[in-house]
Design an enzyme around this catalytic site. Structure first.
Site, PDB file in Angstrom:
ATOM      1  CG  HIS A   1      -3.396  14.128  -5.202  1.00  0.00           C
ATOM      2  ND1 HIS A   1      -4.403  14.515  -6.064  1.00  0.00           N
ATOM      3  CD2 HIS A   1      -3.717  12.870  -4.805  1.00  0.00           C
ATOM      4  CE1 HIS A   1      -5.278  13.538  -6.184  1.00  0.00           C
ATOM      5  NE2 HIS A   1      -4.893  12.527  -5.433  1.00  0.00           N
TER       6      HIS A   1
ATOM      7  CG  HIS B   1      -7.352  10.130  -1.298  1.00  0.00           C
ATOM      8  ND1 HIS B   1      -6.947  11.437  -1.299  1.00  0.00           N
ATOM      9  CD2 HIS B   1      -7.046   9.656  -2.529  1.00  0.00           C
ATOM     10  CE1 HIS B   1      -6.434  11.738  -2.485  1.00  0.00           C
ATOM     11  NE2 HIS B   1      -6.472  10.667  -3.241  1.00  0.00           N
TER      12      HIS B   1
ATOM     13  CD  GLU C   1      -4.010   1.132  -3.273  1.00  0.00           C
ATOM     14  OE1 GLU C   1      -3.664   0.976  -4.456  1.00  0.00           O
ATOM     15  OE2 GLU C   1      -4.166   0.198  -2.479  1.00  0.00           O
ATOM     16  CG  ASP C   2       0.095   5.905  -3.464  1.00  0.00           C
ATOM     17  OD1 ASP C   2      -0.164   4.798  -3.967  1.00  0.00           O
ATOM     18  OD2 ASP C   2      -0.335   6.977  -3.900  1.00  0.00           O
TER      19      ASP C   2
ATOM     20  CG  ASP D   1      -8.392  10.735  -6.125  1.00  0.00           C
ATOM     21  OD1 ASP D   1      -7.341  11.390  -6.096  1.00  0.00           O
ATOM     22  OD2 ASP D   1      -8.443   9.520  -6.443  1.00  0.00           O
TER      23      ASP D   1
ATOM     24  CG  ASP E   1     -32.144  27.112 -31.888  1.00  0.00           C
ATOM     25  OD1 ASP E   1     -31.819  26.401 -30.913  1.00  0.00           O
ATOM     26  OD2 ASP E   1     -33.163  26.906 -32.561  1.00  0.00           O
TER      27      ASP E   1
HETATM   28 MN    MN Z   1      -5.556  10.360  -5.209  1.00  0.00          MN
END
Ligand code: MN
Length: 716
Positions: free
Chosen positions: A66, A90, A94-95, A157, A277
């Site tokens: 990703h 990125h 967060e993860d 993203d 048109d």
């Molecule tokens: Mn992401």
């Protein structure tokens, strides 16, 4: 089952690797980026792949594909290596276990700041669908962004997530599609990134309204098929005409974006054929001069409708778009619209603000970059944009909305406030009542002072109390007119209430001194007195006495019978309770505290100013005796009172600290300290501190006296 999953993962992984694997990405980057920068991107990849190990996307392939795909989108926009590295990292903060500090240490501040910015954007959830909220949310996202590259990573993203949306459940798909149409596509449009905008709209539309999308797509394919020859005919005759005049330009028929057709039908209540048109064509040439010549040539091939054409070259659109637009009558009477632009303009029309960071743009000429900067300057409507600093191009740190700040209510609604606004402003913006009763607040779940300046993206919760009321000190820090007027209004009313109460007490006391009963105030005669004084009612009379505009003893005399003699006047003191905040002042010259014999001076507009009886100020014969009222302290005085002490002692280190400790130990606090003599042997301090009454003061003084360095303590 597990076997199928494994096979699926293997297939997906191979596909993803072929499409966006690091080697493919790197070879793409090598076409426009310096070798050492490509190496840095590879390093970021290795770090990110390591930290995402064991994570998989819903579609089955390892998670790292990703961020790689996001980087690939940005590589196609020819973004710089910092952006590419941030894209690859990125989701790491967060993860995974990785922190922003880790990234900063390893890859430097710029990359870390971008990753941090993207993570923060992810936390801002778009909850409310109302139009105004969508507008605010878009602004919030932009306002939270110091560096536009954060938004570019976020858009890429979102684009990849939209491309792979098929793997998620229906409800989520709809929500994400909605958000894409409401928030992200308009941001891409605002920043002029046409390519991303149209793809986001197309994917958003398809996922949000699958049936409408299918029907519309089918109709368009059909009508395009039917008129294929017609389109080719126009392309050919335009190309030929340009060639004859020696202009090398490409002519292409433009496919209209499905979503914009859909919106147009809905907004203008048009049928499909009415929208369809108009045929779009685009001519891309080399120079601005050729643009205008092409316009003339085209007008010879087909007849323009009216004399009108739009010159967006001379006056570009807000987002920097430049082109000539003209509408013509084509073969068979169909309407055709032609856009004419240079390659540079085309490039900017497609990439918008992203054109800034692209490598090797426009060859030797700086023209497109300069134009891009001018455009950005206009776009930001910044007054203080650096005139011609090229640095500005390199590293644009911008504040898109320098005058505004966006914060969340506890329910997820967004409020727009002026920059510098505080929780008090926020409270009044929500409701006057909440402002009036505010006592504290939580910012991002943490208790914070009401005077704290709010920042973009914070969530703010105001804590109210039933008996809370505005504080005059708030006027020192509130930013909004609403808060300011509400506080003033409240305090004015409060002051009037207090003035009524004080005025009534003063008048009743004066009546008492004259041997009159309160009941005279209820008699018919009171009307006459009010008329004599030019006042409307008793309340107005109380206010004017309470504020010191009229003297109670003089007013009281109006109630005496005409033949009364004034002999039997008794001086009855008025009790001060400490709660008469706005109509009573404690004189700064003598600082009276409960227990001191006091008297009050009635001064116009201020109410009563309380002095100690022994205080000399104000008694220089100027003040008439009637201005003075005898006062006493009520038995249960509330509050703390300022008092000033002069403390003299040896000028040794730590003497002030010792004094301060003793004062604090007696539960008193220091307002201010003044050391007049710091060089000699004697320390001479003047300390203003607060006490409850004389007994309290006596205890404080006793404690200070016990300090061996102190020689003298004296109340001033
Ligand atoms: Mn992401």
């Amino acid at each position: 089952m597990a076997v199928f999953e494994r096979i699926n993962t293997a297939i997906r992984t191979r596909g993803a690797e072929r499409e966006y694997g690091i080697d493919i990405l790197a070879s793409h980057l090598e076409s426009y980026m310096a070798q050492e920068h490509v190496a840095l991107v590879r390093e970021a990849y290795e770090y990110s792949a390591e930290s995402h190990t064991g994570q998989f996307r819903q579609s089955g392939e390892p998670y790292i594909y990703h961020p790689l795909a996001v980087a690939r989108i940005l590589a196609e926009m020819r973004m710089d290596h910092v952006t590419l590295m941030a894209a690859i990292l990125h989701d790491a903060v967060e993860d995974t276990e990785v922190t922003v500090a880790d990234i900063e240490q390893r890859f430097g501040r710029d990359v870390a700041a971008l990753v941090d910015g993207v993570s923060k954007l992810d936390k801002a959830q778009f909850a409310n669908k109302a139009d105004a909220q969508a507008e605010n949310f878009r602004k919030l996202l932009l306002a939270m962004t110091q560096d536009i590259r954060v938004i570019l990573v976020k858009l890429a993203d979102r684009l990849h997530n939209m491309r792979t949306l098929g793997a998620v459940g229906l409800a989520k798909r709809r929500r994400v599609a909605d958000e894409t149409l409401e928030i992200y596509a308009p941001i891409a449009q605002r920043l002029g990134i046409h390519g991303i905008r149209t793809e986001l709209e197309d994917l958003g539309f398809r996922n949000r309204y699958p049936n409408r999308y299918r029907v519309l797509k089918k109709s368009i394919d059909q009508i395009t098929g039917e008129r294929k020859n017609l389109i080719r005919q126009v392309e050919q005759s335009l190309s030929r005409a340009l060639r004859d005049e020696n202009i090398g330009g490409a002519v292409v028929g433009r496919q209209k974006n499905l979503y914009s057709i859909y919106l147009k039908m809905r907004r203008k209540h048009l049928s499909f054929l009415e929208v369809m048109d108009l045929y779009g064509f685009r001519v891309v040439v080399s120079t601005v001069d050729e643009c205008y010549r092409t316009l003339g040539i085209i007008h010879h091939v087909y007849k323009p409708i009216g004399e009108q054409f739009n010159d967006y070259i001379a006056s570009p659109k807000v987002n920097g778009y430049q082109s000539l637009h003209t509408t013509l009558v084509g073969p068979g009477g169909i309407k055709i619209e032609v856009q004419i632009r240079t390659r540079d303009m085309h490039h900017i029309a497609e990439s918008g603000i992203a054109a800034h960071w692209q490598y090797k743009l426009g060859g030797p000429a700086k023209a497109p970059q300069v134009r891009a900067r001018e455009w950005l300057t206009g776009f930001l409507e910044m007054e203080h944009a650096p005139g011609n600093s090229l640095e500005f191009l390199e590293n644009v740190k911008v504040d898109l909305f320098p005058d505004e700040v966006y914060v969340f209510t506890p329910k997820g609604q967004i409020r727009r406030l002026p920059r510098g606004a505080t929780p008090v402003d926020f409270a009044y913006a929500v409701h006057t009542d909440i402002g009036n009763r505010a006592v504290a607040c939580r910012i991002n779940q943490h208790l914070a002072p009401l005077s704290q300046t709010l920042k973009n993206g914070q969530s703010v919760e105001v804590i109210t109390a039933r008996h809370g009321r505005p504080n005059a000190a708030w006027l020192n820090f509130v930013k909004t007119a609403k808060a300011r007027t509400s506080i003033r209004h409240y305090l004015k009313n409060l002051r009037e209430d207090e003035a009524v109460r004080l005025g009534k007490r003063l008048l009743e006391r004066s009546l008492d001194e004259l041997g009159l009963s309160n009941r005279v105030l209820k008699r018919v005669g009171v009307k006459q007195v009010l008329t004599d004084l030019g006042l409307e009612d008793l309340e107005a009379l109380y206010v004017s006495i309470g504020l010191g505009n009229r003297l109670a003893p003089l007013v009281a005399r109006h109630f005496l019978p005409a033949d009364a003699d004034h002999a039997g006047i008794i001086d009855k003191p008025l009790a001060i309770q400490g709660t008469e905040q706005l109509v009573v002042e404690y004189a700064g010259c003598c600082r009276p505290i409960p227990g001191d014999p006091i008297r009050g001076h009635v001064s116009t507009g201020r109410g009563i100013v309380i002095h100690r009886v022994e205080c000399q100020s104000g008694t220089g014969g100027r003040a008439a005796p009637l201005d003075w009222v005898t006062l006493t302290w009520a038995d249960d005085v509330e509050g703390v009172f300022a008092v000033e002490l002069r403390v003299q002692g040896e000028n040794k280190r730590g003497v002030l600290a010792r004094v301060a400790t003793e004062i604090a130990a007696e539960d008193s606090s220091i307002d201010s300290v003044n050391m007049s003599d710091r060089t000699g042997d004697v320390a001479d301090m003047r300390i203003v501190l607060t006490v409850r009454d004389r007994a309290h003061l006596a205890r404080v003084i006793r404690r200070i006296r016990r300090i061996e360095l102190v020689e003298r303590v004296q109340r001033i």
